[in-house]
Design a protein around this motif. Sequence first.
Motif, PDB file in Angstrom:
ATOM      1  N   PHE A 131      -4.519  -4.645   1.848  1.00  0.00           N
ATOM      2  CA  PHE A 131      -4.483  -3.221   2.214  1.00  0.00           C
ATOM      3  C   PHE A 131      -4.493  -3.176   3.730  1.00  0.00           C
ATOM      4  O   PHE A 131      -5.107  -4.019   4.377  1.00  0.00           O
ATOM      5  CB  PHE A 131      -5.644  -2.422   1.610  1.00  0.00           C
ATOM      6  CG  PHE A 131      -7.015  -3.030   1.751  1.00  0.00           C
ATOM      7  CD1 PHE A 131      -7.435  -4.036   0.904  1.00  0.00           C
ATOM      8  CD2 PHE A 131      -7.888  -2.588   2.733  1.00  0.00           C
ATOM      9  CE1 PHE A 131      -8.702  -4.611   1.023  1.00  0.00           C
ATOM     10  CE2 PHE A 131      -9.157  -3.147   2.859  1.00  0.00           C
ATOM     11  CZ  PHE A 131      -9.559  -4.162   2.002  1.00  0.00           C
ATOM     12  N   PHE A 132      -3.800  -2.210   4.260  1.00  0.00           N
ATOM     13  CA  PHE A 132      -3.586  -2.160   5.711  1.00  0.00           C
ATOM     14  C   PHE A 132      -4.904  -1.886   6.436  1.00  0.00           C
ATOM     15  O   PHE A 132      -5.703  -1.052   5.992  1.00  0.00           O
ATOM     16  CB  PHE A 132      -2.568  -1.068   6.028  1.00  0.00           C
ATOM     17  CG  PHE A 132      -2.044  -1.140   7.430  1.00  0.00           C
ATOM     18  CD1 PHE A 132      -1.008  -2.002   7.758  1.00  0.00           C
ATOM     19  CD2 PHE A 132      -2.590  -0.341   8.434  1.00  0.00           C
ATOM     20  CE1 PHE A 132      -0.518  -2.068   9.061  1.00  0.00           C
ATOM     21  CE2 PHE A 132      -2.105  -0.403   9.730  1.00  0.00           C
ATOM     22  CZ  PHE A 132      -1.074  -1.263  10.047  1.00  0.00           C
ATOM     23  N   GLY A 133      -5.134  -2.596   7.525  1.00  0.00           N
ATOM     24  CA  GLY A 133      -6.352  -2.385   8.313  1.00  0.00           C
ATOM     25  C   GLY A 133      -6.068  -1.375   9.423  1.00  0.00           C
ATOM     26  O   GLY A 133      -5.439  -1.696  10.425  1.00  0.00           O
ATOM     27  N   TYR A 134      -6.544  -0.150   9.232  1.00  0.00           N
ATOM     28  CA  TYR A 134      -6.261   0.919  10.192  1.00  0.00           C
ATOM     29  C   TYR A 134      -7.296   0.985  11.303  1.00  0.00           C
ATOM     30  O   TYR A 134      -8.489   0.776  11.053  1.00  0.00           O
ATOM     31  CB  TYR A 134      -6.254   2.283   9.491  1.00  0.00           C
ATOM     32  CG  TYR A 134      -5.092   2.472   8.543  1.00  0.00           C
ATOM     33  CD1 TYR A 134      -3.822   2.786   9.014  1.00  0.00           C
ATOM     34  CD2 TYR A 134      -5.280   2.335   7.168  1.00  0.00           C
ATOM     35  CE1 TYR A 134      -2.765   2.967   8.135  1.00  0.00           C
ATOM     36  CE2 TYR A 134      -4.222   2.521   6.293  1.00  0.00           C
ATOM     37  CZ  TYR A 134      -2.973   2.832   6.782  1.00  0.00           C
ATOM     38  OH  TYR A 134      -1.921   3.009   5.919  1.00  0.00           O
ATOM     39  N   GLY A 135      -6.852   1.352  12.501  1.00  0.00           N
ATOM     40  CA  GLY A 135      -7.768   1.642  13.596  1.00  0.00           C
ATOM     41  C   GLY A 135      -8.062   3.135  13.634  1.00  0.00           C
ATOM     42  O   GLY A 135      -7.333   3.928  13.042  1.00  0.00           O
ATOM     43  N   HIS A 261      -7.292   3.496  -3.194  1.00  0.00           N
ATOM     44  CA  HIS A 261      -7.490   3.229  -1.769  1.00  0.00           C
ATOM     45  C   HIS A 261      -7.512   4.552  -1.023  1.00  0.00           C
ATOM     46  O   HIS A 261      -6.784   5.488  -1.373  1.00  0.00           O
ATOM     47  CB  HIS A 261      -6.351   2.372  -1.212  1.00  0.00           C
ATOM     48  CG  HIS A 261      -6.582   0.898  -1.351  1.00  0.00           C
ATOM     49  ND1 HIS A 261      -7.593   0.246  -0.682  1.00  0.00           N
ATOM     50  CD2 HIS A 261      -5.926  -0.052  -2.063  1.00  0.00           C
ATOM     51  CE1 HIS A 261      -7.551  -1.039  -0.981  1.00  0.00           C
ATOM     52  NE2 HIS A 261      -6.555  -1.252  -1.824  1.00  0.00           N
ATOM     53  N   GLU A 262      -8.350   4.620   0.004  1.00  0.00           N
ATOM     54  CA  GLU A 262      -8.365   5.813   0.864  1.00  0.00           C
ATOM     55  C   GLU A 262      -7.182   5.641   1.804  1.00  0.00           C
ATOM     56  O   GLU A 262      -7.308   5.061   2.880  1.00  0.00           O
ATOM     57  CB  GLU A 262      -9.699   5.859   1.624  1.00  0.00           C
ATOM     58  CG  GLU A 262     -10.095   7.238   2.078  1.00  0.00           C
ATOM     59  CD  GLU A 262     -10.169   8.233   0.920  1.00  0.00           C
ATOM     60  OE1 GLU A 262      -9.221   9.012   0.773  1.00  0.00           O
ATOM     61  OE2 GLU A 262     -11.166   8.219   0.183  1.00  0.00           O
ATOM     62  N   SER A 263      -6.015   6.099   1.388  1.00  0.00           N
ATOM     63  CA  SER A 263      -4.802   5.734   2.119  1.00  0.00           C
ATOM     64  C   SER A 263      -3.669   6.716   1.857  1.00  0.00           C
ATOM     65  O   SER A 263      -3.498   7.190   0.727  1.00  0.00           O
ATOM     66  CB  SER A 263      -4.383   4.330   1.650  1.00  0.00           C
ATOM     67  OG  SER A 263      -3.206   3.931   2.276  1.00  0.00           O
ATOM     68  N   ASN A 518       1.669  -1.996  -1.495  1.00  0.00           N
ATOM     69  CA  ASN A 518       1.334  -2.427  -2.848  1.00  0.00           C
ATOM     70  C   ASN A 518       1.851  -1.303  -3.747  1.00  0.00           C
ATOM     71  O   ASN A 518       1.392  -0.162  -3.652  1.00  0.00           O
ATOM     72  CB  ASN A 518      -0.184  -2.615  -3.010  1.00  0.00           C
ATOM     73  CG  ASN A 518      -0.528  -3.244  -4.347  1.00  0.00           C
ATOM     74  OD1 ASN A 518      -0.056  -2.796  -5.375  1.00  0.00           O
ATOM     75  ND2 ASN A 518      -1.338  -4.281  -4.321  1.00  0.00           N
ATOM     76  N   ASN A 519       2.850  -1.639  -4.556  1.00  0.00           N
ATOM     77  CA  ASN A 519       3.583  -0.620  -5.328  1.00  0.00           C
ATOM     78  C   ASN A 519       3.077  -0.475  -6.758  1.00  0.00           C
ATOM     79  O   ASN A 519       3.790   0.026  -7.621  1.00  0.00           O
ATOM     80  CB  ASN A 519       5.072  -0.992  -5.357  1.00  0.00           C
ATOM     81  CG  ASN A 519       5.669  -0.979  -3.961  1.00  0.00           C
ATOM     82  OD1 ASN A 519       5.860   0.071  -3.378  1.00  0.00           O
ATOM     83  ND2 ASN A 519       5.947  -2.160  -3.422  1.00  0.00           N
ATOM     84  N   LYS A 520       1.854  -0.916  -7.005  1.00  0.00           N
ATOM     85  CA  LYS A 520       1.343  -0.825  -8.378  1.00  0.00           C
ATOM     86  C   LYS A 520       0.769   0.562  -8.681  1.00  0.00           C
ATOM     87  O   LYS A 520       0.157   0.773  -9.728  1.00  0.00           O
ATOM     88  CB  LYS A 520       0.312  -1.924  -8.640  1.00  0.00           C
ATOM     89  CG  LYS A 520       0.920  -3.331  -8.541  1.00  0.00           C
ATOM     90  CD  LYS A 520      -0.007  -4.413  -9.041  1.00  0.00           C
ATOM     91  CE  LYS A 520       0.515  -5.799  -8.735  1.00  0.00           C
ATOM     92  NZ  LYS A 520       0.418  -6.197  -7.326  1.00  0.00           N
ATOM     93  N   GLY A 521       0.952   1.494  -7.756  1.00  0.00           N
ATOM     94  CA  GLY A 521       0.494   2.864  -8.003  1.00  0.00           C
ATOM     95  C   GLY A 521       1.199   3.462  -9.211  1.00  0.00           C
ATOM     96  O   GLY A 521       2.372   3.185  -9.458  1.00  0.00           O
ATOM     97  N   VAL A 522       0.443   4.306  -9.938  1.00  0.00           N
ATOM     98  CA  VAL A 522       1.072   5.055 -11.020  1.00  0.00           C
ATOM     99  C   VAL A 522       1.656   6.340 -10.411  1.00  0.00           C
ATOM    100  O   VAL A 522       2.480   7.023 -10.999  1.00  0.00           O
ATOM    101  CB  VAL A 522       0.037   5.308 -12.145  1.00  0.00           C
ATOM    102  CG1 VAL A 522       0.626   6.095 -13.284  1.00  0.00           C
ATOM    103  CG2 VAL A 522      -0.472   3.963 -12.651  1.00  0.00           C
TER     104      VAL A 522
END
Length: 549
Positions: A131-135, A261-263, A518-522
């Motif tokens: 998962f992307f590491g955001y600043g 994910h909070e994303s 990550n494209n496993k989202g529904v």
Amino acid sequence: MRKGIFAVREKIILDGLWDFAFSEENMDRLPENFKDVMTVPGCFDLMEPYCGKRGIGVYHRKVAVGGLVRLFIEGTGLQSQVWFDGRLIGQCPYAYMPEEFVFDAGADTIHELVIVSDNRYNDSFHPNFDFFGYGGVYGTVFMEKLPELWIKKLFITTEDYLAGTVRIQSELSQSCNANAFLSFDGKDEFPLEFENGRLDITIKVPDFKLWSPDEPNLHRLVLRTDCDMRQENFGIRHVARDGRKILLNGKEIKLFGYNRHESHPEFGAATPVTLMAADLRMLKKQGGNFIRGSHYPQRRSFLELCDTMGVLVWEETLSWGTEAPELHTPEFLQVQKEQAAKLTEASFNHPSIIIRGFMNENDSSLPETRTVIQEIYRTIRSIDSKSLISFASNRYEKDLCLDLVDVVSMNPYPGWYDASYEEIDTVDKVYTRLKELSDAMPADKPFLVTEIGCEALYGFRDPLNARWTEEYQSEVLAEVCRFLYEDNGCAGVSIWLFADTRSFVTGPQIFLRARGFNNKGVLDEYRRPKQAWKKISDILEKLKGGQES
Ligand code: ADA
């Protein structure tokens, strides 16, 4: 019994526009001039010209305040420092972790507050995390003026859900005796006394109502002393286990929901509360009741929504796929214990949290990992005597640590990571593998499938129904639902994944992650439903119909 005038803490909301500067190099000292501005909450590395850059983002603003204050930051990434008038106030060492700092702000005048957010990878956030590491600053920031003697801690635990009794543990900032008053839901106050700065009582909540996903009744507690007041929402509910079952308020509950994910592509980890609420409304409408907050502390605002809307939550510490030798170092254990303790305290009063998790997919097939798991378990248990505790494993039958936690949780991926040259799809393996895994797990603990899923590109349909199509994902997940709702000794499933989530955009793993997601989202990353969403909704609807008839 009486009602009184409350000493309310003055609150200064610090969200909005802050000055901003960025550097890809280390800085010797804080910048004096800020040529840019940035919003708080917000992730600077999604804003041009800083998109995708790694370095140090410095947020600065002025604040009119004085005296003793409490500064609250709802989460930052990937690690941050907090400065006040050029003085280092403290660190936010872990991405997503809510932090608070109590300090003397000095004279009542204009001061300078700085948050230095470093989005370069560090010891607790590695570049291989999926998962992307955001600043930036992920959530709200505020200050509260504190009186000299303030209420430091307030924990509320359901003691007896049938009798409506709760235990209240509170601590003052100083070890002295003090009179206090307690009230529930704005009703009459009860007089109490702090002895040596502590209070520990069990009390019946008048006219209590139980909290559950179907009826998320919350109560409000107000605790005040002569100079301070704290208010907390809480729910009266009881979580327990009985063999393979999870019980909520004495009745079996099957968990069904998603890892989330909070994303969001445009907000990163600083998702607006409206988006969180929209996500939860979709979940509820579909018939789900559970979110695994993968793989880090949840925002306080998200937990408040879950409390209010009636969604059960698994919250966990930040870590992802830790292997030996790192897994067995004292430094790693220390970091996990510190995170576990902070997190348990931070989210103590949220009735939505029923499972406290830690260390996603660590190598729990090694005997040396047992002490790591034992120590983190004990850390959580020493603070929270009631919640269920678990970790999500990908070691399956080889896991050596399942006896150490309350719930056995597995992340199997049949139908996805089991491709073969002979078959286009392996949907037929999903049910059988889940059954086999369930049968191999301990009989005396609830068994959860904490992750399962497969990639589907939004809008990609194909008659071959091969991997990456919406059709294939839909078929796999229908099998997962079938498994959960047929009696297979499975207490719940959280599908991987609620919505597509930005992941690796560099490194060797990008070939696994089309589009850098990550494209496993529904749902896709903008929450547009893929075929599987409808399929699952129909299955749950039918089940509900079946139960009612
Ligand atoms: C693991 C991991 C997830 C995600 C998933 C996947 O189970 O826990 O974070 O990476 O695999 O999509 O492969």
